[in-house]
Write a protein that holds these residues in place. Structure first.
Motif, PDB file in Angstrom:
ATOM      1  N   VAL A 196       0.871  -1.177   0.000  1.00 30.37           N
ATOM      2  CA  VAL A 196       0.000   0.000   0.000  1.00 30.37           C
ATOM      3  C   VAL A 196       0.908   1.227   0.000  1.00 30.37           C
ATOM      4  CG1 VAL A 196      -1.792   1.286   1.213  1.00 30.37           C
ATOM      5  CG2 VAL A 196      -1.832  -1.224   1.222  1.00 30.37           C
ATOM      6  N   LYS A 197       0.762   2.044  -1.017  1.00 31.41           N
ATOM      7  CA  LYS A 197       1.582   3.243  -1.157  1.00 31.41           C
ATOM      8  C   LYS A 197       0.902   4.409  -0.441  1.00 31.41           C
ATOM      9  CE  LYS A 197       4.461   1.091  -3.839  1.00 31.41           C
ATOM     10  NZ  LYS A 197       5.806   0.764  -3.451  1.00 31.41           N
ATOM     11  N   GLU A 198       1.650   5.458  -0.185  1.00 32.59           N
ATOM     12  CA  GLU A 198       1.112   6.611   0.547  1.00 32.59           C
ATOM     13  C   GLU A 198      -0.045   7.278  -0.191  1.00 32.59           C
ATOM     14  OE1 GLU A 198       4.026  10.276  -0.389  1.00 32.59           O
ATOM     15  OE2 GLU A 198       5.057   8.548   0.499  1.00 32.59           O
ATOM     16  N   TRP A 199      -0.182   7.032  -1.469  1.00 34.36           N
ATOM     17  CA  TRP A 199      -1.282   7.612  -2.247  1.00 34.36           C
ATOM     18  C   TRP A 199      -2.506   6.706  -2.259  1.00 34.36           C
ATOM     19  CZ3 TRP A 199       3.719   7.109  -3.954  1.00 34.36           C
ATOM     20  CH2 TRP A 199       4.026   5.977  -4.689  1.00 34.36           C
ATOM     21  N   GLY A 200      -2.489   5.611  -1.452  1.00 32.94           N
ATOM     22  CA  GLY A 200      -3.678   4.805  -1.236  1.00 32.94           C
ATOM     23  C   GLY A 200      -3.903   3.640  -2.180  1.00 32.94           C
ATOM     24  N   LEU A 201      -2.937   3.353  -3.027  1.00 31.12           N
ATOM     25  CA  LEU A 201      -3.085   2.231  -3.942  1.00 31.12           C
ATOM     26  C   LEU A 201      -2.221   1.066  -3.480  1.00 31.12           C
ATOM     27  CD1 LEU A 201      -2.962   4.113  -7.343  1.00 31.12           C
ATOM     28  CD2 LEU A 201      -4.953   3.079  -6.285  1.00 31.12           C
ATOM     29  N   LEU A 202      -2.783  -0.129  -3.546  1.00 30.83           N
ATOM     30  CA  LEU A 202      -1.995  -1.337  -3.365  1.00 30.83           C
ATOM     31  C   LEU A 202      -1.357  -1.588  -4.715  1.00 30.83           C
ATOM     32  CD1 LEU A 202      -1.197  -3.796  -1.603  1.00 30.83           C
ATOM     33  CD2 LEU A 202      -3.172  -4.978  -2.609  1.00 30.83           C
ATOM     34  N   GLU A 203      -0.034  -1.586  -4.773  1.00 38.35           N
ATOM     35  CA  GLU A 203       0.608  -1.711  -6.088  1.00 38.35           C
ATOM     36  C   GLU A 203       1.972  -2.368  -5.987  1.00 38.35           C
ATOM     37  OE1 GLU A 203       2.948   2.371  -7.151  1.00 38.35           O
ATOM     38  OE2 GLU A 203       0.793   2.420  -7.488  1.00 38.35           O
ATOM     39  N   PHE A 204       2.455  -2.748  -7.162  1.00 40.13           N
ATOM     40  CA  PHE A 204       3.822  -3.234  -7.320  1.00 40.13           C
ATOM     41  C   PHE A 204       4.316  -2.780  -8.680  1.00 40.13           C
ATOM     42  CE2 PHE A 204       1.242  -6.703  -9.049  1.00 40.13           C
ATOM     43  CZ  PHE A 204       1.913  -7.063 -10.213  1.00 40.13           C
ATOM     44  N   SER A 205       5.631  -2.858  -8.867  1.00 41.33           N
ATOM     45  CA  SER A 205       6.253  -2.417 -10.113  1.00 41.33           C
ATOM     46  C   SER A 205       7.149  -3.514 -10.667  1.00 41.33           C
ATOM     47  CB  SER A 205       7.104  -1.165  -9.891  1.00 41.33           C
ATOM     48  OG  SER A 205       6.333  -0.133  -9.335  1.00 41.33           O
ATOM     49  N   VAL A 206       7.171  -3.619 -11.975  1.00 37.08           N
ATOM     50  CA  VAL A 206       8.055  -4.558 -12.667  1.00 37.08           C
ATOM     51  C   VAL A 206       8.661  -3.864 -13.880  1.00 37.08           C
ATOM     52  CG1 VAL A 206       6.803  -6.643 -11.955  1.00 37.08           C
ATOM     53  CG2 VAL A 206       6.182  -5.522 -14.080  1.00 37.08           C
ATOM     54  N   ASN A 207       9.738  -4.417 -14.378  1.00 35.87           N
ATOM     55  CA  ASN A 207      10.292  -3.968 -15.652  1.00 35.87           C
ATOM     56  C   ASN A 207       9.539  -4.707 -16.740  1.00 35.87           C
ATOM     57  OD1 ASN A 207      12.347  -2.137 -14.904  1.00 35.87           O
ATOM     58  ND2 ASN A 207      13.596  -3.849 -14.238  1.00 35.87           N
ATOM     59  N   GLY A 208       8.876  -3.959 -17.596  1.00 38.40           N
ATOM     60  CA  GLY A 208       8.121  -4.559 -18.680  1.00 38.40           C
ATOM     61  C   GLY A 208       8.951  -4.675 -19.937  1.00 38.40           C
ATOM     62  N   PRO A 209       8.279  -4.891 -21.052  1.00 37.83           N
ATOM     63  CA  PRO A 209       8.984  -5.012 -22.323  1.00 37.83           C
ATOM     64  C   PRO A 209       9.856  -3.784 -22.601  1.00 37.83           C
ATOM     65  CG  PRO A 209       6.690  -5.642 -22.555  1.00 37.83           C
ATOM     66  CD  PRO A 209       6.846  -5.054 -21.189  1.00 37.83           C
ATOM     67  N   ASP A 210      11.032  -4.017 -23.100  1.00 40.92           N
ATOM     68  CA  ASP A 210      11.990  -2.963 -23.443  1.00 40.92           C
ATOM     69  C   ASP A 210      12.342  -2.071 -22.264  1.00 40.92           C
ATOM     70  OD1 ASP A 210      12.376  -3.706 -26.121  1.00 40.92           O
ATOM     71  OD2 ASP A 210      10.556  -2.685 -26.717  1.00 40.92           O
TER      72      ASP A 210
END
Length: 121
Positions: free
Chosen positions: A87-101
């Motif tokens: 849960v980020k400070e802006w209220g979203l449950l999220e994660f990040s990945v490196n996508g294509p390119d």
């Protein structure tokens, strides 16, 4: 193009039909059940590339109610140290990945909506 298609299918986008793959040369639009679309384009062999994959400054945000399940599927690829959605400070449950390119892809959904859905279940 094939690896980008597979990446976005893993994120819940609908796989293109064989007809769509045959119809478009180096361009394809994929749709997500939530109404999102992503347009993919492959540079031709005669085109100069304007993108250095390891230095891609672009990012994509995919809103998905399935962020927790996707976090499990992408656990080994998550950039954040915890290797799971947070849960980020802006209220979203999220994660990040490196996508294509090397494109940064964040996946998330409002944390309060996830909690309400769990409480109602």
């Amino acid at each position: 193009m094939a690896s980008a298609i597979q990446f976005f299918i893993r994120l819940g986008f609908t796989a293109p039909t064989q007809a769509q793959l045959s119809e478009w040369d180096q361009y394809l639009c994929l749709s997500h059940p939530n109404g999102s679309d992503i347009h993919l384009r492959q540079l031709g062999t005669d085109e100069e590339g304007w993108l250095v994959p390891s230095k891609n400054s672009f990012g994509i945000y995919v809103y998905s109610e399935d962020v927790e399940a996707l976090g499990v599927d992408f656990a080994d690829e998550i950039i954040e140290a915890g290797k799971k959605p947070e849960v980020k400070e802006w209220g979203l449950l999220e994660f990040s990945v490196n996508g294509p390119d090397g494109c940064l892809v964040r996946v998330g959904w409002p944390a309060d909506e996830i909690e309400k859905k769990k409480a109602a279940a």
